[in-house]
Design an enzyme around this catalytic site. Structure first.
Site, PDB file in Angstrom:
ATOM      1  N   ASP A  66     -34.115  29.664   3.251  1.00  0.00           N
ATOM      2  CA  ASP A  66     -34.422  29.260   1.873  1.00  0.00           C
ATOM      3  C   ASP A  66     -35.717  28.451   1.858  1.00  0.00           C
ATOM      4  O   ASP A  66     -35.927  27.604   2.718  1.00  0.00           O
ATOM      5  CB  ASP A  66     -33.305  28.376   1.288  1.00  0.00           C
ATOM      6  CG  ASP A  66     -31.933  29.069   1.322  1.00  0.00           C
ATOM      7  OD1 ASP A  66     -30.922  28.362   1.499  1.00  0.00           O
ATOM      8  OD2 ASP A  66     -31.907  30.294   1.214  1.00  0.00           O
ATOM      9  N   ASP A  72     -35.568  18.923  -2.423  1.00  0.00           N
ATOM     10  CA  ASP A  72     -34.645  19.114  -1.292  1.00  0.00           C
ATOM     11  C   ASP A  72     -34.962  18.112  -0.195  1.00  0.00           C
ATOM     12  O   ASP A  72     -34.104  17.402   0.319  1.00  0.00           O
ATOM     13  CB  ASP A  72     -34.854  20.519  -0.678  1.00  0.00           C
ATOM     14  CG  ASP A  72     -34.066  21.625  -1.341  1.00  0.00           C
ATOM     15  OD1 ASP A  72     -34.587  22.764  -1.388  1.00  0.00           O
ATOM     16  OD2 ASP A  72     -32.965  21.354  -1.803  1.00  0.00           O
ATOM     17  N   ASP A 117     -25.213  18.635   2.070  1.00  0.00           N
ATOM     18  CA  ASP A 117     -26.183  19.516   1.431  1.00  0.00           C
ATOM     19  C   ASP A 117     -26.929  18.623   0.457  1.00  0.00           C
ATOM     20  O   ASP A 117     -26.397  18.263  -0.592  1.00  0.00           O
ATOM     21  CB  ASP A 117     -25.471  20.663   0.693  1.00  0.00           C
ATOM     22  CG  ASP A 117     -26.456  21.596  -0.030  1.00  0.00           C
ATOM     23  OD1 ASP A 117     -26.000  22.618  -0.587  1.00  0.00           O
ATOM     24  OD2 ASP A 117     -27.661  21.279  -0.054  1.00  0.00           O
ATOM     25  N   LEU A 119     -29.398  18.871  -1.690  1.00  0.00           N
ATOM     26  CA  LEU A 119     -29.600  19.299  -3.079  1.00  0.00           C
ATOM     27  C   LEU A 119     -29.139  20.735  -3.216  1.00  0.00           C
ATOM     28  O   LEU A 119     -29.840  21.672  -2.841  1.00  0.00           O
ATOM     29  CB  LEU A 119     -31.062  19.147  -3.481  1.00  0.00           C
ATOM     30  CG  LEU A 119     -31.270  18.660  -4.913  1.00  0.00           C
ATOM     31  CD1 LEU A 119     -30.505  17.377  -5.163  1.00  0.00           C
ATOM     32  CD2 LEU A 119     -32.727  18.461  -5.207  1.00  0.00           C
TER      33      LEU A 119
HETATM   34  P1  FBP Z   1     -28.429  25.851  -1.896  1.00  0.00           P
HETATM   35  O1  FBP Z   1     -29.166  25.825  -3.155  1.00  0.00           O
HETATM   36  O2  FBP Z   1     -28.005  24.527  -1.406  1.00  0.00           O
HETATM   37  O3  FBP Z   1     -29.101  26.666  -0.832  1.00  0.00           O
HETATM   38  O4  FBP Z   1     -27.008  26.561  -2.234  1.00  0.00           O
HETATM   39  C1  FBP Z   1     -26.784  27.818  -2.356  1.00  0.00           C
HETATM   40  C2  FBP Z   1     -26.601  28.223  -3.816  1.00  0.00           C
HETATM   41  O5  FBP Z   1     -27.708  27.901  -4.585  1.00  0.00           O
HETATM   42  C3  FBP Z   1     -25.326  27.692  -4.466  1.00  0.00           C
HETATM   43  O6  FBP Z   1     -25.502  26.480  -5.094  1.00  0.00           O
HETATM   44  C4  FBP Z   1     -25.007  28.781  -5.488  1.00  0.00           C
HETATM   45  O7  FBP Z   1     -23.641  28.867  -5.778  1.00  0.00           O
HETATM   46  C5  FBP Z   1     -25.513  30.036  -4.806  1.00  0.00           C
HETATM   47  O8  FBP Z   1     -26.431  29.639  -3.801  1.00  0.00           O
HETATM   48  C6  FBP Z   1     -26.206  30.933  -5.773  1.00  0.00           C
HETATM   49  O9  FBP Z   1     -26.513  32.107  -5.071  1.00  0.00           O
HETATM   50  P2  FBP Z   1     -26.980  33.430  -5.863  1.00  0.00           P
HETATM   51  O10 FBP Z   1     -28.321  33.129  -6.443  1.00  0.00           O
HETATM   52  O11 FBP Z   1     -27.029  34.506  -4.789  1.00  0.00           O
HETATM   53  O12 FBP Z   1     -25.950  33.718  -6.884  1.00  0.00           O
END
Ligand code: FBP
Length: 344
Positions: A66, A72, A117, A119
């Protein structure tokens, strides 16, 4: 809503909970206060993000690939600095750090491990949609003296001492459990205090919402498609539910915790192990939801029973109202038992 007519600060609440444990040393209470401080600092920056140069990407990518956002990294440092110099922690680990970060030499070392985590919901930072911080606290397993390490981080979720999250939404809320129920506190910015606003949160056994990214439909297994179709159109005892998906796990989880609902991020052809991280996303929220009467599964087993093999290990996640999770897990587990998996 202040609790009854009394204003109960999180400090007072934690202290009253501590009194229930004569053996307590106060170190966990103080560690929770340290996380409250980090939450207030991050909340201030999130609330002013559009006015300061803290939006946008920082440039590097994290271990999950990411793109790291400036916020973050700010949140990552803020949590680490708030807990690492206190003599209460031996190691921290986070989504934004490749490896566990031991307490620096010369700093006092403590008995707790903090996984977090910093953010969550990074894709929503720049568009002013709710985001959050998720934390999980364990007791160290390695010898007392000296900094902690990976073995202290790779513990099964059932061993968590405390867990929770901070939601930077219409207000800033901190929700946590130490195994004595789930309690929510709202930050009153006029006095800079987290005040008890949601005591003893419990979640309904059957929810009114389902939360899933349906754009992944064609990458799901037939069982995952059947489960989501059942929540949309109804099946047997399952009544049709309303769809809600913010794309920030903490925000989707919190809504469903309070109002009843189920969040799913199944395995798919793009994420065969699921997308969300076991140690600092799924396991802490699983501890919270189970303490509120809900359930959390990877489709086959309770999330809290999964033995972590890697710091940034991912897992499919089905979490929320217990009857809805039971329904989904039954169908997903049957497919897995029959050797089914995400279509290639
Ligand atoms: P991070 O933002 O901490 O990397 O978390 C992952 C996340 O953003 C979750 O908060 C959320 O539920 C998911 O990924 C959303 O994923 P997608 O865009 O594939 O639906």
């Amino acid at each position: 809503m202040v609790h009854g007519s009394e204003v109960i600060t999180i400090e007072r609440f934690i202290m009253e909970q501590e009194r229930l444990h004569p053996e307590a040393t106060g170190e966990l209470s103080n560690l929770l206060y340290d996380l409250c401080l980090a939450a207030k600092i991050i909340s201030r920056h999130v609330r002013r993000a559009g006015l300061t140069d803290i939006l946008g990407a920082a440039g590097p990518v994290n271990v999950s690939g990411d793109l790291q956002q400036k916020l973050d990294l700010f949140a990552n440092e803020t949590v680490r600095h708030s807990v690492q110099h206190t003599g209460r922690v031996c190691v921290t680990a986070s989504e934004e750090d490749q490896e566990p970060v031991p307490v620096p030499p010369g700093k006092p070392v403590g008995k707790y491990v903090v996984l977090y985590d910093p953010l969550d919901g990074s894709t929503n930072i720049d568009v002013n949609v709710s985001i959050g911080t998720i934390f999980s606290i364990h007791r160290r397993v390695t010898k007392k003296n000296g900094p902690g390490g990976l073995p202290d981080c790779l513990q099964v979720g059932r061993k968590q001492i405390a867990a929770g999250y901070i939601l930077y939404g219409s207000s800033t809320m901190l929700v946590y459990t130490t195994g004595q129920g789930v309690h929510g506190f709202t930050l009153d910015p006029t006095i800079g205090e987290f005040l008890l606003s949601h005591a003893d949160i419990t979640t309904p056994p059957v929810g009114k919402y389902y939360s899933v990214n349906e754009s992944n439909w064609n990458r799901w297994t037939p069982a995952a498609q059947r489960v989501v179709a059942a929540f949309k159109d109804g099946e047997g005892k399952i009544q049709p539910k309303n769809a809600r998906y913010i794309g920030s796990l903490v925000a989707d989880f919190h809504r469903n915790l309070i109002s009843g609902g189920i969040f799913l991020y199944p395995a798919d052809t793009k994420n065969p192990q699921g997308k969300l991280r076991l140690l600092y996303e799924a396991a802490p929220l699983a501890f919270v939801v189970e303490q509120a009467g809900g359930r959390a599964s990877d489709g086959c087993r309770p999330i809290l029973d999964l033995v972590p093999a890697g710091l940034h290990q991912k897992t499919p996640l089905v979490i929320g109202s217990k009857d809805d999770v039971a329904f989904a897990a039954k169908i997903l587990a049957a497919e897995a038992a029959a050797g089914g998996s995400a279509p290639k």
